[in-house]
Design a protein around this motif. Structure first.
Motif, mmCIF file in Angstrom:
data_model
loop_
_atom_site.group_PDB
_atom_site.id
_atom_site.type_symbol
_atom_site.label_atom_id
_atom_site.label_comp_id
_atom_site.label_asym_id
_atom_site.label_seq_id
_atom_site.Cartn_x
_atom_site.Cartn_y
_atom_site.Cartn_z
ATOM 1 N N THR A 1 -40.876 -69.198 88.628
ATOM 2 C CA THR A 1 -42.246 -69.343 88.140
ATOM 3 C C THR A 1 -42.285 -70.144 86.849
ATOM 4 N N GLY A 2 -41.319 -69.874 85.954
ATOM 5 C CA GLY A 2 -41.236 -70.632 84.707
ATOM 6 C C GLY A 2 -41.000 -72.109 84.945
ATOM 7 N N ILE A 3 -40.153 -72.434 85.918
ATOM 8 C CA ILE A 3 -39.891 -73.848 86.225
ATOM 9 C C ILE A 3 -41.141 -74.506 86.800
ATOM 10 N N PHE A 4 -41.868 -73.780 87.677
ATOM 11 C CA PHE A 4 -43.138 -74.312 88.193
ATOM 12 C C PHE A 4 -44.110 -74.580 87.054
ATOM 13 N N MET A 5 -44.141 -73.693 86.063
ATOM 14 C CA MET A 5 -45.027 -73.866 84.914
ATOM 15 C C MET A 5 -44.646 -75.094 84.094
ATOM 16 N N LEU A 6 -43.347 -75.273 83.860
ATOM 17 C CA LEU A 6 -42.897 -76.443 83.093
ATOM 18 C C LEU A 6 -43.250 -77.736 83.834
ATOM 19 N N ALA A 7 -43.084 -77.726 85.147
ATOM 20 C CA ALA A 7 -43.436 -78.908 85.942
ATOM 21 C C ALA A 7 -44.930 -79.181 85.858
ATOM 22 N N ALA A 8 -45.745 -78.106 85.899
ATOM 23 C CA ALA A 8 -47.192 -78.270 85.795
ATOM 24 C C ALA A 8 -47.589 -78.796 84.423
ATOM 25 N N THR A 9 -46.905 -78.344 83.380
ATOM 26 C CA THR A 9 -47.221 -78.789 82.019
ATOM 27 C C THR A 9 -47.004 -80.287 81.867
ATOM 28 N N LEU A 10 -45.994 -80.833 82.535
ATOM 29 C CA LEU A 10 -45.751 -82.271 82.458
ATOM 30 C C LEU A 10 -46.943 -83.077 82.973
ATOM 31 N N CYS A 11 -47.722 -82.473 83.865
ATOM 32 C CA CYS A 11 -48.864 -83.183 84.444
ATOM 33 C C CYS A 11 -49.930 -83.509 83.406
ATOM 34 N N PHE A 12 -49.944 -82.814 82.265
ATOM 35 C CA PHE A 12 -50.908 -83.132 81.216
ATOM 36 C C PHE A 12 -50.660 -84.537 80.651
ATOM 37 N N TRP A 13 -49.414 -85.001 80.757
ATOM 38 C CA TRP A 13 -49.078 -86.334 80.261
ATOM 39 C C TRP A 13 -48.853 -87.346 81.389
ATOM 40 N N THR A 14 -48.340 -86.872 82.527
ATOM 41 C CA THR A 14 -47.992 -87.795 83.607
ATOM 42 C C THR A 14 -49.060 -87.867 84.698
ATOM 43 N N ILE A 15 -50.030 -86.931 84.688
ATOM 44 C CA ILE A 15 -51.089 -86.802 85.692
ATOM 45 C C ILE A 15 -50.506 -86.388 87.045
ATOM 46 N N GLN A 16 -49.662 -87.205 87.606
ATOM 47 C CA GLN A 16 -49.013 -86.877 88.873
ATOM 48 C C GLN A 16 -47.822 -85.961 88.624
ATOM 49 N N GLY A 17 -47.540 -85.112 89.616
ATOM 50 C CA GLY A 17 -46.339 -84.296 89.528
ATOM 51 C C GLY A 17 -45.099 -85.161 89.683
ATOM 52 N N LEU A 18 -44.012 -84.779 89.025
ATOM 53 C CA LEU A 18 -42.776 -85.536 89.068
ATOM 54 C C LEU A 18 -41.805 -84.910 90.069
ATOM 55 N N GLU A 19 -41.339 -85.726 91.015
ATOM 56 C CA GLU A 19 -40.418 -85.227 92.030
ATOM 57 C C GLU A 19 -39.086 -84.794 91.438
ATOM 58 N N VAL B 1 -40.959 -65.223 96.879
ATOM 59 C CA VAL B 1 -42.022 -64.510 96.161
ATOM 60 C C VAL B 1 -42.693 -65.442 95.151
ATOM 61 N N SER B 2 -41.884 -66.203 94.417
ATOM 62 C CA SER B 2 -42.441 -67.111 93.426
ATOM 63 C C SER B 2 -43.265 -68.202 94.073
ATOM 64 N N GLU B 3 -42.783 -68.752 95.181
ATOM 65 C CA GLU B 3 -43.515 -69.821 95.856
ATOM 66 C C GLU B 3 -44.821 -69.301 96.451
ATOM 67 N N CYS B 4 -44.841 -68.033 96.810
ATOM 68 C CA CYS B 4 -46.066 -67.440 97.350
ATOM 69 C C CYS B 4 -47.103 -67.225 96.257
ATOM 70 N N PHE B 5 -46.696 -66.601 95.148
ATOM 71 C CA PHE B 5 -47.661 -66.156 94.147
ATOM 72 C C PHE B 5 -47.824 -67.114 92.966
ATOM 73 N N ALA B 6 -46.947 -68.091 92.826
ATOM 74 C CA ALA B 6 -47.085 -69.059 91.727
ATOM 75 C C ALA B 6 -47.330 -70.465 92.250
ATOM 76 N N ARG B 7 -47.831 -70.553 93.459
ATOM 77 C CA ARG B 7 -48.044 -71.851 94.099
ATOM 78 C C ARG B 7 -49.088 -72.692 93.352
ATOM 79 N N GLY B 8 -49.972 -72.032 92.619
ATOM 80 C CA GLY B 8 -50.982 -72.758 91.873
ATOM 81 C C GLY B 8 -50.396 -73.733 90.876
ATOM 82 N N PHE B 9 -49.270 -73.380 90.253
ATOM 83 C CA PHE B 9 -48.621 -74.286 89.308
ATOM 84 C C PHE B 9 -47.921 -75.432 90.040
ATOM 85 N N ASP B 10 -47.427 -75.165 91.240
ATOM 86 C CA ASP B 10 -46.725 -76.196 91.995
ATOM 87 C C ASP B 10 -47.678 -77.293 92.463
ATOM 88 N N THR B 11 -48.952 -76.942 92.647
ATOM 89 C CA THR B 11 -49.946 -77.926 93.098
ATOM 90 C C THR B 11 -50.928 -78.276 91.981
#
Length: 260
Positions: free
Chosen positions: A156-174, A71-81
């Motif tokens: 969803t919260g973890i996806f959000m935290l990962a997305a927030t890191l992109c403000f400093w790292t630009i690329q997503g972190l594996e 469910v989270s991967e379906c509806f919170a995918r915007g943060f993952d990408t």
């Protein structure tokens, strides 16, 4: 919410333009997780039980965590990408629109093919529940429902935290996949089969224990002490989204445009 459902409808129509591809991907999402479940089945076929947990008890745990992840991967995918929005400068457009960036990013992408994984998890859930002798009550049904909801909020919260890191790292972190895909793989088993530091970390820091372990013990009648505490633990997983929102807003305030 009207805006959110408009996003939902638009993206669903766009994905249904290629229906054959959509249904094949959905079927793939339905079939692939069976390999994980087959591994679980053969593990218990060989050893019988793990730390006092039998197959159907762990199957219930497996179903709950995979339902929440689907469910989270379906509806919170915007943060993952989300990293693509920062890298291309498209996030600048979201900032000038009169709606919250959280809602806009949340509605920027949906993966409806993930419903295949959800259907598979529901099948496992029904099989596990039909094979367990649980004395059901309204409270226990609500607890089971909140377990899934809690898992959705945590992922969803973890996806959000990962997305927030992109403000400093630009690329997503594996490395963040340790807590998304890795968290899903770990949390499909009851936490007490791991070492104590792992159990504590995934109970008090990233509260997967509020999804698949503490309330599960209440459902199965294995809880010790005050059952009310075990029953209410999914609320802690839901509350996990609040600090994630604060971190997200902090990242938005410190965002610097690409200048493109």
């Amino acid at each position: 919410m009207n805006l959110y459902f408009n996003y939902l409808l638009i993206l669903f129509k766009s994905q249904m333009q290629y229906r054959t591809s959509f249904w094949l991907l959905t079927a793939g999402q339905f079939l692939v997780p069976f390999s994980l479940f087959a591994g679980l089945y053969f593990l218990f076929e060989r050893f019988g039980q793990i730390r006092g947990w039998d197959f159907f008890e762990v199957a219930l745990c497996f179903a709950v965590i995979h339902m929440a992840f689907a469910v989270s991967e379906c509806f919170a995918r915007g943060f993952d990408t989300f990293s693509s929005l920062v890298r291309t400068g498209d996030f600048d457009r979201l900032l000038v629109r009169p709606r919250s960036t959280f809602l806009q990013v949340l509605g920027s992408k949906f993966e409806f093919t993930r419903f295949g994984r959800l259907f598979q998890s529901i099948i496992v859930l029904v099989w596990a529940l039909s094979s367990l002798s649980i004395e059901w009550s309204v409270i226990k049904v609500m607890t089971l429902f909140l377990m899934v909801v809690s898992g959705v909020f945590i992922f969803t919260g973890i996806f959000m935290l990962a997305a927030t890191l992109c403000f400093w790292t630009i690329q997503g972190l594996e490395v963040v996949n340790i807590f998304t895909d890795g968290g899903r793989e770990m949390a499909q088993y009851p936490l007490n089969i791991y070492q104590k530091w792992v159990t504590r970390f995934f109970t008090f820091v990233i509260p997967f224990g509020t999804v698949n372990y503490l309330p599960l013990m209440y459902l199965l009648g294995k809880s010790e002490g005050n059952e009310l505490l075990y029953m209410l633990t999914p609320a802690a997983g839901i509350v996990f989204i609040l600090p994630c929102l604060l971190v997200w807003n902090l990242g938005v305030r410190h965002y610097r445009s690409t200048g493109s």
